[in-house]
Design an enzyme around this catalytic site. Structure first.
Site, PDB file in Angstrom:
ATOM      1  N   ASN A   7     -15.369 133.611  -6.836  1.00 49.79           N
ATOM      2  CA  ASN A   7     -15.632 135.002  -6.462  1.00 49.79           C
ATOM      3  C   ASN A   7     -14.939 135.873  -7.504  1.00 49.79           C
ATOM      4  O   ASN A   7     -13.726 136.072  -7.455  1.00 49.79           O
ATOM      5  CB  ASN A   7     -15.076 135.257  -5.059  1.00 49.79           C
ATOM      6  CG  ASN A   7     -15.342 136.667  -4.587  1.00 49.79           C
ATOM      7  OD1 ASN A   7     -15.824 137.513  -5.331  1.00 49.79           O
ATOM      8  ND2 ASN A   7     -15.010 136.934  -3.338  1.00 49.79           N
ATOM      9  N   ARG A  91     -20.263 133.849  -5.991  1.00 43.46           N
ATOM     10  CA  ARG A  91     -20.601 134.985  -5.156  1.00 43.46           C
ATOM     11  C   ARG A  91     -21.127 136.093  -6.064  1.00 43.46           C
ATOM     12  O   ARG A  91     -20.493 136.445  -7.059  1.00 43.46           O
ATOM     13  CB  ARG A  91     -19.358 135.487  -4.431  1.00 43.46           C
ATOM     14  CG  ARG A  91     -19.662 136.706  -3.616  1.00 43.46           C
ATOM     15  CD  ARG A  91     -18.415 137.362  -3.111  1.00 43.46           C
ATOM     16  NE  ARG A  91     -18.787 138.549  -2.345  1.00 43.46           N
ATOM     17  CZ  ARG A  91     -18.010 139.600  -2.209  1.00 43.46           C
ATOM     18  NH1 ARG A  91     -16.818 139.620  -2.775  1.00 43.46           N
ATOM     19  NH2 ARG A  91     -18.401 140.626  -1.500  1.00 43.46           N
ATOM     20  N   HIS A 180     -22.027 141.926   2.829  1.00 43.83           N
ATOM     21  CA  HIS A 180     -21.361 140.920   3.682  1.00 43.83           C
ATOM     22  C   HIS A 180     -22.370 139.940   4.278  1.00 43.83           C
ATOM     23  O   HIS A 180     -22.121 139.343   5.325  1.00 43.83           O
ATOM     24  CB  HIS A 180     -20.611 141.565   4.871  1.00 43.83           C
ATOM     25  CG  HIS A 180     -19.461 142.446   4.507  1.00 43.83           C
ATOM     26  ND1 HIS A 180     -19.218 143.652   5.142  1.00 43.83           N
ATOM     27  CD2 HIS A 180     -18.474 142.294   3.597  1.00 43.83           C
ATOM     28  CE1 HIS A 180     -18.137 144.210   4.633  1.00 43.83           C
ATOM     29  NE2 HIS A 180     -17.664 143.403   3.698  1.00 43.83           N
ATOM     30  N   HIS A 208     -18.327 142.633  11.352  1.00 40.96           N
ATOM     31  CA  HIS A 208     -17.452 142.133  10.276  1.00 40.96           C
ATOM     32  C   HIS A 208     -16.463 143.250   9.975  1.00 40.96           C
ATOM     33  O   HIS A 208     -16.794 144.226   9.287  1.00 40.96           O
ATOM     34  CB  HIS A 208     -18.291 141.769   9.045  1.00 40.96           C
ATOM     35  CG  HIS A 208     -17.473 141.321   7.867  1.00 40.96           C
ATOM     36  ND1 HIS A 208     -17.470 140.023   7.397  1.00 40.96           N
ATOM     37  CD2 HIS A 208     -16.619 142.005   7.057  1.00 40.96           C
ATOM     38  CE1 HIS A 208     -16.652 139.930   6.366  1.00 40.96           C
ATOM     39  NE2 HIS A 208     -16.133 141.126   6.132  1.00 40.96           N
ATOM     40  N   GLY A 210     -13.237 144.039   8.249  1.00 41.60           N
ATOM     41  CA  GLY A 210     -12.165 143.711   7.306  1.00 41.60           C
ATOM     42  C   GLY A 210     -11.761 144.995   6.627  1.00 41.60           C
ATOM     43  O   GLY A 210     -11.932 146.085   7.196  1.00 41.60           O
ATOM     44  N   GLY A 212     -13.286 146.199   3.982  1.00 38.27           N
ATOM     45  CA  GLY A 212     -14.649 146.727   4.055  1.00 38.27           C
ATOM     46  C   GLY A 212     -15.194 146.264   5.393  1.00 38.27           C
ATOM     47  O   GLY A 212     -14.795 145.202   5.871  1.00 38.27           O
ATOM     48  N   ARG A 241     -12.821 153.719   2.916  1.00 39.70           N
ATOM     49  CA  ARG A 241     -14.139 154.347   2.730  1.00 39.70           C
ATOM     50  C   ARG A 241     -14.526 155.159   3.955  1.00 39.70           C
ATOM     51  O   ARG A 241     -14.263 154.762   5.083  1.00 39.70           O
ATOM     52  CB  ARG A 241     -15.214 153.283   2.489  1.00 39.70           C
ATOM     53  CG  ARG A 241     -15.011 152.496   1.218  1.00 39.70           C
ATOM     54  CD  ARG A 241     -16.111 151.470   1.031  1.00 39.70           C
ATOM     55  NE  ARG A 241     -15.597 150.335   0.288  1.00 39.70           N
ATOM     56  CZ  ARG A 241     -15.924 149.076   0.507  1.00 39.70           C
ATOM     57  NH1 ARG A 241     -16.810 148.765   1.442  1.00 39.70           N
ATOM     58  NH2 ARG A 241     -15.397 148.116  -0.203  1.00 39.70           N
ATOM     59  N   GLU A 334     -10.923 139.402  13.545  1.00 41.65           N
ATOM     60  CA  GLU A 334     -10.350 138.140  14.009  1.00 41.65           C
ATOM     61  C   GLU A 334      -8.960 138.318  14.605  1.00 41.65           C
ATOM     62  O   GLU A 334      -8.567 137.569  15.499  1.00 41.65           O
ATOM     63  CB  GLU A 334     -10.265 137.138  12.844  1.00 41.65           C
ATOM     64  CG  GLU A 334     -11.629 136.639  12.394  1.00 41.65           C
ATOM     65  CD  GLU A 334     -11.578 135.911  11.066  1.00 41.65           C
ATOM     66  OE1 GLU A 334     -10.552 135.296  10.742  1.00 41.65           O
ATOM     67  OE2 GLU A 334     -12.589 135.968  10.326  1.00 41.65           O
ATOM     68  N   GLU A 384     -16.527 132.702   4.124  1.00 43.91           N
ATOM     69  CA  GLU A 384     -17.550 132.963   3.116  1.00 43.91           C
ATOM     70  C   GLU A 384     -17.590 131.881   2.042  1.00 43.91           C
ATOM     71  O   GLU A 384     -18.655 131.543   1.542  1.00 43.91           O
ATOM     72  CB  GLU A 384     -17.325 134.352   2.504  1.00 43.91           C
ATOM     73  CG  GLU A 384     -17.713 135.450   3.494  1.00 43.91           C
ATOM     74  CD  GLU A 384     -17.276 136.844   3.076  1.00 43.91           C
ATOM     75  OE1 GLU A 384     -16.072 137.138   3.217  1.00 43.91           O
ATOM     76  OE2 GLU A 384     -18.121 137.622   2.628  1.00 43.91           O
TER      77      GLU A 384
HETATM   78  P1  AMP Z   1     -10.228 141.229   5.170  1.00 41.72           P
HETATM   79  O1  AMP Z   1     -10.845 142.276   4.290  1.00 41.72           O
HETATM   80  O2  AMP Z   1     -11.210 140.484   5.996  1.00 41.72           O
HETATM   81  O3  AMP Z   1      -9.254 140.347   4.464  1.00 41.72           O
HETATM   82  O4  AMP Z   1      -9.360 142.052   6.244  1.00 41.72           O
HETATM   83  C1  AMP Z   1      -8.180 142.717   5.854  1.00 41.72           C
HETATM   84  C2  AMP Z   1      -7.747 143.691   6.939  1.00 41.72           C
HETATM   85  O5  AMP Z   1      -7.602 143.005   8.202  1.00 41.72           O
HETATM   86  C3  AMP Z   1      -6.367 144.266   6.668  1.00 41.72           C
HETATM   87  O6  AMP Z   1      -6.444 145.406   5.871  1.00 41.72           O
HETATM   88  C4  AMP Z   1      -5.880 144.611   8.057  1.00 41.72           C
HETATM   89  O7  AMP Z   1      -6.250 145.945   8.323  1.00 41.72           O
HETATM   90  C5  AMP Z   1      -6.630 143.685   8.982  1.00 41.72           C
HETATM   91  N1  AMP Z   1      -5.713 142.711   9.597  1.00 41.72           N
HETATM   92  C6  AMP Z   1      -5.321 141.516   9.107  1.00 41.72           C
HETATM   93  N2  AMP Z   1      -4.472 140.913   9.958  1.00 41.72           N
HETATM   94  C7  AMP Z   1      -4.315 141.740  11.027  1.00 41.72           C
HETATM   95  C8  AMP Z   1      -3.555 141.693  12.232  1.00 41.72           C
HETATM   96  N3  AMP Z   1      -2.783 140.655  12.534  1.00 41.72           N
HETATM   97  N4  AMP Z   1      -3.656 142.759  13.078  1.00 41.72           N
HETATM   98  C9  AMP Z   1      -4.431 143.795  12.780  1.00 41.72           C
HETATM   99  N5  AMP Z   1      -5.154 143.900  11.655  1.00 41.72           N
HETATM  100  C10 AMP Z   1      -5.109 142.890  10.787  1.00 41.72           C
END
Ligand code: AMP
Length: 396
Positions: A7, A91, A180, A208, A210, A212, A241, A334, A384
Site C-alpha cells: 500500500n 492497493r 474503501h 467503515h 476510521g 477516513g 474532513r 471496531e 484490507e
Molecule cells: P483507522 O483509520 O481505521 O486506522 O482508524 C483510526 C481512528 O480510529 C483513530 O483516529 C481513532 O479516532 C479511532 N480509534 C482507534 N482506536 C480507538 C479506541 N480504542 N477508541 C476510540 N477510537 C479509536
C-alpha cells in the site's frame, strides 16, 4: 503461495507478506519519510518483535528494496529468497469507471490507471510508483492492482450522478465513485457469514469508521450506494474532513478568510471534521477524553458525528427498502463502543436493540444486537490486506 501486499503512499509504504494458504501474516511493516530526511523502516516478523531501522530511502525503489532485504534476511527474515514471493498485490485508490474489479498488472493496465490519476492526484501517482518499483526489483513476479473504487462500480446511475450539468459527467467523468471498497466488500461478505445467510439475499449497511469514514449500502451482494463521492471528501464528518456541506460555503469562507480554492480545499480536507469541530484532535480517543472532562466542543463534535452516521443509515434503509444487518468496522467502528451506542440510539425505529455486554467486547467478529433485535448489528474487524491478498491469489 506467499503474497506481498503493498500500500504505497507519496512518502510512506505499508507492506504485509501473507501466506495465502493459511492466510497468516508472515511479516509486516512500514517505510516512512521516503524521499525525505530521516526515513525509517519498521519490520515485524510473525511472533517476533518490531524493529525500527533508520535508513536512507531517496526513492520508493530503495524503500521496497529494504523491505525485500528484511523479508529475506538470514536472521530476521521469513523467506529464503524472493522466489518465495508468488505474487504482489497493490492497493490502488482510483480505478475510475475503467476498473470494476481487480486486474492483473500489464502495460495496458498501467496506462489505464495513469488515466485515472487526475481523479486522485494525491494517491494514484504514488500507487503507480510502488507498482513500478516492484516491477523493477521483481520483473518476473505477477502483480495485481486492487482498487478502492471497484466494489462501488455496481452503483446505479441515480446513485452516482450529481445534480450538475450532465456534460461534466460525459466530458470529465464527474460522478460519485466511492472508496474503501475493499473494506466494504470484505466486511459485508463476512457479515453475511456471521449472520449465517446467503450474501445475495441480504440488505447490509457497512459503516467503515476510521480516520477516513464512509457508509455503504450493499444489496444482494452489490454496492448500490456509498457516502464518498468523486473524492473521499464527501459524506460523513471525518477525522479532519468536512464531509457533506453546502457547496456555497466555499465561496463564503474564501471571501471571509481571503483564501483561494487550494486554501479552502486544505481547510475542508485537513482542518475540518471532528478536529475542526472539537478543536482538540482528529483522534476519537482524545476527543472522548476531552468530552468526559466536560469539554463542550468535544461533546458537540461527537454528537454531530453520530448524528451524521445515523442519517446516512436512514438514507440507505430507504435506498434498499429495508436492512437486515448493520456492520461497524475500522479503527473507530471496531473500538468505539460509545460511538456505536450513540449511533444505534437513533435507530430504535428499526427495532434495533443493543446488547451492552457484547458491545463492550473488542477485537473479533461479534453480534452486538440483542437476539430479538429486528436488525442484526455487528462489529466486523476489517482486513484490507487480507482482502487484497485474496483478490491477488484469485487472479494469478
Ligand atoms: P483507522 O483509520 O481505521 O486506522 O482508524 C483510526 C481512528 O480510529 C483513530 O483516529 C481513532 O479516532 C479511532 N480509534 C482507534 N482506536 C480507538 C479506541 N480504542 N477508541 C476510540 N477510537 C479509536
Amino acid at each position: 503461495m506467499n503474497i506481498l501486499v503493498i500500500n504505497c503512499g507519496s512518502s510512506s509504504l505499508k507492506y504485509q507478506l501473507i501466506n495465502s494458504d493459511s492466510e497468516e501474516v508472515l511479516a509486516k511493516g512500514l517505510c516512512e519519510r521516503i524521499g525525505i530526511e530521516g526515513s525509517q523502516i519498521t519490520y515485524q516478523p510473525a511472533g517476533g518483535k518490531k524493529e525500527i531501522t533508520v535508513s536512507p530511502m531517496p526513492t520508493h525503489t530503495q524503500a521496497i528494496k529494504l523491505v525485500l532485504d528484511a523479508l529475506t534476511d538470514e536472521k530476521k527474515g521469513v523467506i529464503k529468497s524472493l522466489a518465495e514471493v508468488g505474487a504482489v498485490g497493490h492497493r490502488v485508490v482510483h480505478g475510475g469507471e475503467k476498473f470494476t474489479a481487480s486486474t492483473r498488472i500489464t502495460d495496458e493496465a498501467i496506462a489505464a490507471i495513469e488515466e485515472c490519476n487526475e481523479l486522485a492526484p494525491l494517491h494514484n501517482p504514488a500507487n503507480l510508483i510502488g507498482i513500478r518499483a516492484c516491477q523493477e526489483l521483481m520483473p518476473e513476479t505477477p502483480m495485481v492492482a486492487v482498487f478502492d473504487t471497484a466494489f462501488h462500480q455496481t452503483m446505479p446511475e441515480e446513485a452516482f450522478l450529481y445534480g450538475l450539468p450532465y456534460e461534466y459527467y460525459e466530458k470529465y467523468k464527474v460522478r460519485r465513485y466511492g472508496f474503501h471498497g475493499t473494506s466494504h466488500s470484505f466486511v459485508s461478505k463476512r457479515a453475511a457469514e456471521v449472520a449465517g445467510k446467503a450474501y445475495e439475499d441480504l440488505k447490509i449497511i457497512v459503516c467503515h469508521l476510521g480516520n477516513g469514514a464512509s457508509v455503504s449500502a450493499v444489496k444482494n451482494g452489490k454496492s448500490i450506494d456509498t457516502s464518498m463521492g468523486l473524492t473521499p471528501l464527501e459524506g460523513l464528518i471525518m477525522g479532519t474532513r468536512s464531509g457533506d456541506m453546502d457547496p456555497a460555503i466555499m465561496e463564503y469562507i474564501a471571501k471571509k478568510e481571503n483564501l483561494d480554492i487550494a486554501g479552502v480545499m486544505n481547510v475542508l480536507n485537513k482542518k475540518s471534521g471532528v478536529l475542526g469541530l472539537s478543536g482538540v484532535s482528529s483522534d476519537f480517543r482524545d476527543i472522548e477524553e476531552a468530552a468526559d472532562a466536560g469539554n463542550e466542543r468535544a461533546i458537540k463534535a461527537l454528537k454531530a458525528y453520530n448524528y451524521r452516521v445515523a442519517k446516512y443509515i436512514g438514507a440507505y434503509v430507504a435506498a434498499m427498502n429495508g436492512v437486515d444487518v448493520i456492520a461497524f468496522t475500522a479503527g473507530l467502528g471496531e473500538n468505539g463502543n460509545t460511538t456505536r451506542k450513540g449511533i444505534c440510539e437513533y435507530l430504535t425505529y428499526l427495532g434495533i436493540a443493543i446488547n451492552e455486554e457484547a458491545n463492550n467486547v473488542r477485537g473479533k467478529d461479534i453480534v452486538i444486537s440483542t437476539p430479538d433485535s429486528k436488525v442484526q448489528v455487528m462489529v466486523i474487524p476489517t482486513n484490507e490486506e487480507l482482502a487484497i491478498a485474496r483478490e491477488t491469489l484469485a487472479l494469478v
